[in-house]
Motif scaffolding. Structure first.
Motif, PDB file in Angstrom:
ATOM      1  N   LEU A 294      -6.309   1.715   1.715  1.00  0.00           N
ATOM      2  CA  LEU A 294      -5.789   2.967   1.158  1.00  0.00           C
ATOM      3  C   LEU A 294      -5.846   2.944  -0.366  1.00  0.00           C
ATOM      4  O   LEU A 294      -6.202   3.932  -1.004  1.00  0.00           O
ATOM      5  CB  LEU A 294      -4.349   3.188   1.637  1.00  0.00           C
TER       6      LEU A 294
ATOM      7  N   ARG B  69       1.817  -0.160   7.916  1.00  0.00           N
ATOM      8  CA  ARG B  69       1.523   0.041   9.342  1.00  0.00           C
ATOM      9  C   ARG B  69       2.188  -1.017  10.205  1.00  0.00           C
ATOM     10  O   ARG B  69       2.543  -0.777  11.342  1.00  0.00           O
ATOM     11  CB  ARG B  69       0.018   0.056   9.611  1.00  0.00           C
TER      12      ARG B  69
ATOM     13  N   PHE C 129       0.842  -1.207   0.000  1.00  0.00           N
ATOM     14  CA  PHE C 129       0.000   0.000   0.000  1.00  0.00           C
ATOM     15  C   PHE C 129       0.875   1.255   0.000  1.00  0.00           C
ATOM     16  O   PHE C 129       0.535   2.266  -0.621  1.00  0.00           O
ATOM     17  CB  PHE C 129      -0.924   0.027   1.226  1.00  0.00           C
ATOM     18  N   ALA C 130       1.988   1.189   0.715  1.00  0.00           N
ATOM     19  CA  ALA C 130       2.890   2.342   0.798  1.00  0.00           C
ATOM     20  C   ALA C 130       3.552   2.614  -0.554  1.00  0.00           C
ATOM     21  O   ALA C 130       3.665   3.765  -0.989  1.00  0.00           O
ATOM     22  CB  ALA C 130       3.939   2.107   1.881  1.00  0.00           C
TER      23      ALA C 130
ATOM     24  N   ARG D 130      -7.538   8.503   8.803  1.00  0.00           N
ATOM     25  CA  ARG D 130      -7.190   7.260   9.492  1.00  0.00           C
ATOM     26  C   ARG D 130      -8.389   6.779  10.292  1.00  0.00           C
ATOM     27  O   ARG D 130      -9.190   7.576  10.788  1.00  0.00           O
ATOM     28  CB  ARG D 130      -5.972   7.454  10.393  1.00  0.00           C
TER      29      ARG D 130
ATOM     30  N   ALA E   9       0.951   4.061  -2.896  1.00  0.00           N
ATOM     31  CA  ALA E   9       0.673   5.467  -2.557  1.00  0.00           C
ATOM     32  C   ALA E   9       1.788   6.365  -3.070  1.00  0.00           C
ATOM     33  O   ALA E   9       1.531   7.460  -3.598  1.00  0.00           O
ATOM     34  CB  ALA E   9       0.520   5.615  -1.043  1.00  0.00           C
TER      35      ALA E   9
ATOM     36  N   THR F 156      -5.763   5.522   5.723  1.00  0.00           N
ATOM     37  CA  THR F 156      -6.627   4.817   4.777  1.00  0.00           C
ATOM     38  C   THR F 156      -7.024   5.702   3.605  1.00  0.00           C
ATOM     39  O   THR F 156      -7.696   5.260   2.681  1.00  0.00           O
ATOM     40  CB  THR F 156      -7.908   4.316   5.467  1.00  0.00           C
TER      41      THR F 156
ATOM     42  N   THR G 173       0.791   3.130   6.223  1.00  0.00           N
ATOM     43  CA  THR G 173      -0.362   2.834   5.373  1.00  0.00           C
ATOM     44  C   THR G 173      -1.113   1.610   5.856  1.00  0.00           C
ATOM     45  O   THR G 173      -0.529   0.623   6.297  1.00  0.00           O
ATOM     46  CB  THR G 173       0.120   2.592   3.933  1.00  0.00           C
TER      47      THR G 173
ATOM     48  N   LEU H 114       7.158   6.790   3.697  1.00  0.00           N
ATOM     49  CA  LEU H 114       5.980   5.938   3.849  1.00  0.00           C
ATOM     50  C   LEU H 114       6.424   4.554   4.317  1.00  0.00           C
ATOM     51  O   LEU H 114       7.505   4.090   3.948  1.00  0.00           O
ATOM     52  CB  LEU H 114       5.236   5.808   2.514  1.00  0.00           C
TER      53      LEU H 114
END
Lengths: 253, 199
Positions: free
Chosen positions: A184, A120, A41-42, A161, A45, A147, A180, A117
């Motif tokens: 997201l 999480r 996800f990071a 978030r 993004a 998110t 992240t 980034l």
């Protein structure tokens, strides 16, 4: 815009974990390793932000054994520009040592990072610690579990978030660090072209000292075997007892 | 170095979630084993009022931080403020409940205190005077016992895994002396939707 994404090579969550003979580590032979799902996800993004701005560099950084270079290549195949490999023969387990080492490496980057980034959490050590620790060590503003992420015209980031029972909206001014969360975005798959291109992208190996560990795994053990089900009673009359057991015995409420 | 244990408590309008009391109770148990005291650090709205109740769960002292900057949780603000208070007391451990806020806060405090951190602990014990934490890893497929090399350990406790103790007594409570200076936020909250009242 220079975006740095912290990534980790982790055992596939579907794989069976076997404790090694030393009793403190896991058997890695035959284990399938993947890019930590939350880190995807990071990466996604970062790529979206770069595409939106129309310029910039996405650097992926990892701390781990020689094999972790493969994880960097997967991120480069998704579209990241540059890899940084902090090599350490074993996967470090102490969150502070990992964060301290990464923070030093981030400080040494040129050009400096505008945004960092990270996923999480790593699905193996599940400490949810390295992102906020790196931010604290570098005195960067930090929002975890993001998110939703939007870059505003003047460059500030509007992030959302999930919190207990709702969601928060925050404005963050880069340089900053975000972690992240699921939801997201939909991480892209590497294209064949991307995979070919990744082979030619640079992976740097800067000489960054590995910080000493402040915690250590003394022992690993298997969790107690799952117990069989139990009938508490029938109908509405059984509810109070069921709630009590869920709360006091199963400890899930 | 003191043998004290700091327990973090988040207050909202003077109310405190039960999981925070687990942190205070476990903090007190740990402090007793180490020969120190448990100091509850209560942050949020109505913190002073909530702080007075922490003695019932074993805190020898309570420090309240209640000012607009901490009325809503902000990790940057809470992290710097709790680390500053903890550093001044030089404790052996800082314990928090691993709620959403606790999981966000604990690593920030650990980084600032240069502390070993064990997240989402399901057990904590003292072995020859040293703190040993138990925590699930590999999606629960293994349990790790974690020991610490740093003088202070930060522990977040998995909710509903630790007892809430009720004891006689009242914590000596005082507001944080430099309370109005709670560190300024570096990210600003621009809205919040659907947050329920604390349980």
């Amino acid at each position: 815009m220079h975006i740095v994404v912290l990534i980790k090579r982790v055992p596939d969550t579907a794989s069976k974990i076997t404790i090694a003979a030393d009793g403190r580590t896991i058997e890695t032979a035959g284990l399938q390793f993947v890019l930590n799902p939350y880190d995807e996800f990071a990466i996604e993004a970062a790529l979206q932000l770069k595409e939106q701005v129309g310029a910039g560099t996405v650097t992926v950084m990892t701390l781990g054994p020689a094999e972790a270079a493969q994880t960097l290549r997967s991120a480069l195949a998704m579209g990241a520009d540059r890899g940084v490999h902090l090599e350490h023969e074993q996967q470090l387990g102490d969150p502070y040592a990992i964060a301290r080492t990464l923070a030093t490496a981030i400080q040494g980057l040129a050009p400096p990072a505008d945004l960092v980034l990270a996923g999480r959490q790593a699905v193996d050590s599940q400490s949810l610690a390295v992102g906020p620790m790196v931010a604290s060590l570098l005195e960067l503003p930090c929002v975890t579990d993001v998110t939703r992420l939007e870059r505003q015209p003047e460059g500030k980031l509007r992030v959302e978030r999930e919190v207990e029972g709702g969601h928060e909206v925050l404005l963050v001014e880069p340089p900053a660090l975000l972690t992240t969360n699921k939801g997201l975005n939909e991480p892209r798959y590497a294209s064949l072209k991307g995979i070919m291109a990744a082979k030619k992208k640079p992976i740097e190996e800067p000489a960054v000292p590995i910080a000493p560990a402040l915690s250590a795994i003394l022992r690993l053990e298997y969790p107690p075997a799952r117990q069989g089900g139990r009938i508490v009673g029938e109908g509405a009359a059984a509810v109070p007892e069921l709630v009590r057991l869920l709360r006091e015995e199963a400890k899930v409420l | 170095m003191s043998n004290d244990v700091i327990a973090f408590v988040q207050a909202r309008q003077g109310e405190v979630k039960r999981t925070n009391l687990e942190a205070v109770s476990e903090g007190a148990r740990l402090a007793a084993g180490l020969g120190g005291r448990c100091v509850a650090v209560v942050m949020g709205s109505g913190a002073a009022e909530a702080a007075r109740r922490m003695g019932r769960h074993g805190a020898a002292r309570a420090i309240a931080v209640d000012e607009p900057a901490v009325h809503d949780y902000n990790g940057d603000v809470y992290g710097r403020t709790l680390a500053e208070i903890a550093r001044a007391r030089d404790p052996r451990a800082v314990v928090l409940s691993a709620t959403a806020a606790g999981k966000d806060l604990a690593p920030r405090v650990a980084a600032r205190l240069q502390a070993g951190y064990a997240a989402d602990c399901t057990g904590v014990e003292l072995r020859e005077g040293r703190i040993v934490a138990r925590r699930p890893v590999y999606a629960g497929k293994a349990i790790a016992e974690v020991g610490f090399e740093s003088p202070v350990a930060v522990l977040s406790l998995r909710p509903n895994n630790f007892e809430v103790r009720e004891v006689e007594g009242e914590a000596r409570s005082r507001p944080h002396p430099r309370s109005p200076r709670a560190c300024a936020p570096t990210s600003s909250s621009s809205g919040r939707a659907g947050a329920p009242p604390p349980i």
